[in-house]
Design a protein around this motif. Structure first.
Motif, short mmCIF file in Angstrom:
data_model
loop_
_atom_site.label_atom_id
_atom_site.label_comp_id
_atom_site.label_asym_id
_atom_site.label_seq_id
_atom_site.Cartn_x
_atom_site.Cartn_y
_atom_site.Cartn_z
N LEU A 27 -1.02 0.95 -6.60
CA LEU A 27 -0.46 1.70 -7.74
C LEU A 27 -1.56 2.32 -8.58
O LEU A 27 -1.28 2.90 -9.64
CB LEU A 27 0.39 0.76 -8.61
CG LEU A 27 1.74 0.32 -8.01
CD1 LEU A 27 2.42 -0.69 -8.92
CD2 LEU A 27 2.65 1.52 -7.77
N ARG A 28 -2.80 2.18 -8.08
CA ARG A 28 -3.96 2.76 -8.76
C ARG A 28 -4.06 2.29 -10.20
O ARG A 28 -4.39 3.04 -11.12
CB ARG A 28 -3.91 4.29 -8.69
CG ARG A 28 -3.87 4.83 -7.27
CD ARG A 28 -3.93 6.34 -7.25
NE ARG A 28 -3.81 6.85 -5.89
CZ ARG A 28 -4.79 6.89 -5.00
NH1 ARG A 28 -5.98 6.45 -5.34
NH2 ARG A 28 -4.58 7.36 -3.78
N GLU A 29 -3.72 1.00 -10.36
CA GLU A 29 -3.88 0.32 -11.64
C GLU A 29 -3.05 0.97 -12.76
O GLU A 29 -3.43 0.96 -13.93
CB GLU A 29 -5.36 0.27 -12.04
CG GLU A 29 -6.22 -0.41 -10.99
CD GLU A 29 -7.69 -0.49 -11.39
OE1 GLU A 29 -7.99 -0.14 -12.54
OE2 GLU A 29 -8.51 -0.91 -10.56
N GLN A 30 -1.90 1.55 -12.37
CA GLN A 30 -1.00 2.09 -13.39
C GLN A 30 -0.48 0.97 -14.28
O GLN A 30 -0.20 1.18 -15.46
CB GLN A 30 0.19 2.80 -12.72
CG GLN A 30 -0.18 4.03 -11.90
CD GLN A 30 1.03 4.65 -11.23
OE1 GLN A 30 2.16 4.45 -11.68
NE2 GLN A 30 0.80 5.42 -10.17
N ILE A 31 -0.32 -0.21 -13.66
CA ILE A 31 0.16 -1.38 -14.39
C ILE A 31 -0.90 -2.47 -14.27
O ILE A 31 -1.50 -2.65 -13.20
CB ILE A 31 1.49 -1.90 -13.80
CG1 ILE A 31 2.51 -0.76 -13.73
CG2 ILE A 31 2.04 -3.05 -14.61
CD1 ILE A 31 3.79 -1.15 -13.02
N LYS A 32 -1.13 -3.19 -15.33
CA LYS A 32 -2.11 -4.27 -15.30
C LYS A 32 -1.64 -5.37 -14.35
O LYS A 32 -0.44 -5.58 -14.16
CB LYS A 32 -2.33 -4.83 -16.70
CG LYS A 32 -3.01 -3.83 -17.64
CD LYS A 32 -3.28 -4.45 -18.99
CE LYS A 32 -3.99 -3.46 -19.91
NZ LYS A 32 -4.28 -4.05 -21.24
N LYS A 33 -2.61 -6.05 -13.78
CA LYS A 33 -2.29 -7.06 -12.76
C LYS A 33 -1.34 -8.15 -13.27
O LYS A 33 -0.39 -8.51 -12.56
CB LYS A 33 -3.59 -7.68 -12.23
CG LYS A 33 -3.37 -8.60 -11.04
CD LYS A 33 -4.70 -9.08 -10.49
CE LYS A 33 -4.48 -10.01 -9.31
NZ LYS A 33 -5.76 -10.49 -8.74
N PRO A 34 -1.54 -8.70 -14.48
CA PRO A 34 -0.58 -9.70 -14.97
C PRO A 34 0.84 -9.15 -15.07
O PRO A 34 1.81 -9.87 -14.80
CB PRO A 34 -1.14 -10.07 -16.35
CG PRO A 34 -2.61 -9.78 -16.26
CD PRO A 34 -2.69 -8.56 -15.40
N ALA A 35 0.95 -7.85 -15.44
CA ALA A 35 2.27 -7.24 -15.55
C ALA A 35 2.91 -7.09 -14.17
O ALA A 35 4.13 -7.24 -14.01
CB ALA A 35 2.17 -5.89 -16.23
N VAL A 36 2.07 -6.80 -13.15
CA VAL A 36 2.58 -6.69 -11.77
C VAL A 36 3.14 -8.04 -11.32
O VAL A 36 4.23 -8.12 -10.76
CB VAL A 36 1.47 -6.23 -10.81
CG1 VAL A 36 1.95 -6.30 -9.36
CG2 VAL A 36 1.03 -4.81 -11.14
N GLN A 37 2.38 -9.11 -11.58
CA GLN A 37 2.83 -10.44 -11.17
C GLN A 37 4.11 -10.84 -11.92
O GLN A 37 5.03 -11.42 -11.34
CB GLN A 37 1.72 -11.47 -11.44
CG GLN A 37 2.04 -12.87 -10.93
CD GLN A 37 2.24 -12.90 -9.43
OE1 GLN A 37 1.36 -12.54 -8.67
NE2 GLN A 37 3.43 -13.31 -9.00
N LYS A 38 4.15 -10.51 -13.19
CA LYS A 38 5.33 -10.83 -14.00
C LYS A 38 6.55 -10.08 -13.48
O LYS A 38 7.66 -10.63 -13.39
CB LYS A 38 5.07 -10.48 -15.46
CG LYS A 38 6.18 -10.91 -16.40
CD LYS A 38 5.80 -10.62 -17.85
CE LYS A 38 6.91 -11.06 -18.80
NZ LYS A 38 6.57 -10.80 -20.22
N ALA A 39 6.35 -8.81 -13.10
CA ALA A 39 7.45 -8.01 -12.57
C ALA A 39 7.94 -8.58 -11.24
O ALA A 39 9.15 -8.64 -10.98
CB ALA A 39 6.99 -6.56 -12.39
N LEU A 40 7.01 -9.01 -10.38
CA LEU A 40 7.39 -9.60 -9.09
C LEU A 40 8.17 -10.89 -9.29
O LEU A 40 9.18 -11.13 -8.60
CB LEU A 40 6.13 -9.85 -8.25
CG LEU A 40 5.44 -8.61 -7.69
CD1 LEU A 40 4.08 -8.98 -7.12
CD2 LEU A 40 6.31 -7.96 -6.61
#
Length: 206
Positions: A27-40
């Motif tokens: 995602l080319r860092e559009q979303i921060k990694k913690p936010a990605v994990q939280k979304a998953l």
């Protein structure tokens, strides 16, 4: 757009399993990694995304009722194979790194060129000293006085005469005993514990 919607759209468009790091990077860092994990985590809780654990690695794939379960299983299997291959490569790289570190340590402990040359000079000096000492010993011969050698020779001749005399006397006694001895001469000598010159290798003949 909400992070969970971005992640869901990406998984649906790609239609294949991804790890958190893969999604974050792709995602080319559009979303921060913690936010990605939280979304998953949210999508898994909602039941729209499936979480699969392979060792220490977690992968996520969108649920699709129309997707052939066999195809999905094969894709997950392929991903597992890739992860195993990468794990083997990592182990091999770590071993190669360790070997390189050991070699570097050995090179550090080895003497430098100047140190080796200095040690060579020391050894050459020792060899030269030993050669000179050996040569000195070889030349250092001792000459005995003529009168001393004559005295030694005379003493030797007298001792030989006395030895022959005593031997003859001993053999005469043995011959006398043999006249009444029931066995052989060898048996008598063995019984008396007498060793002849031949027994001990003395090449003298009277």
């Amino acid at each position: 757009m909400d992070p969970s919607e971005v992640v869901m759209k990406y998984l649906r468009d790609q239609n294949r399993p991804y790890s958190t790091n893969d999604i974050f990077s792709n995602l080319r860092e559009q979303i921060k990694k913690p936010a990605v994990q939280k979304a998953l985590d949210y999508l898994v809780e909602q039941g729209t995304v499936t979480e699969k654990v392979y060792g220490k690695q977690k992968v996520y794939v969108v649920k699709q009722e129309h997707l052939n379960a066999k195809d999905l299983g094969q894709e997950l299997h392929d991903l597992d194979s890739k992860l195993n291959a990468l794990s083997h490569k990592l182990t091999s790289a770590e071993q190669e790194l360790k070997s390189s570190e050991n070699l570097f340590h050995e090179l550090q402990c080895s003497p430098t060129t100047s140190e080796a040359q200095e040690e060579q000079k020391v050894l050459q000096n020792k060899v030269q000293t030993l050669k000179e000492k050996l040569e000195s010993i070889s030349k250092n011969t001792v000459k005995l006085p003529e009168d001393y050698k004559e005295r030694i020779q005379k003493d030797h001749e007298n001792n030989m005469k006395e030895w022959k005399k005593r031997k003859r006397l001993c053999m005469d006694i043995i011959e006398t005993i043999l006249e009444s001895y029931p066995g052989s001469k060898r048996s008598l000598l063995n019984e008396m514990g007498v060793e002849t010159d031949e027994d001990v290798g003395v090449p003298l003949i009277l």
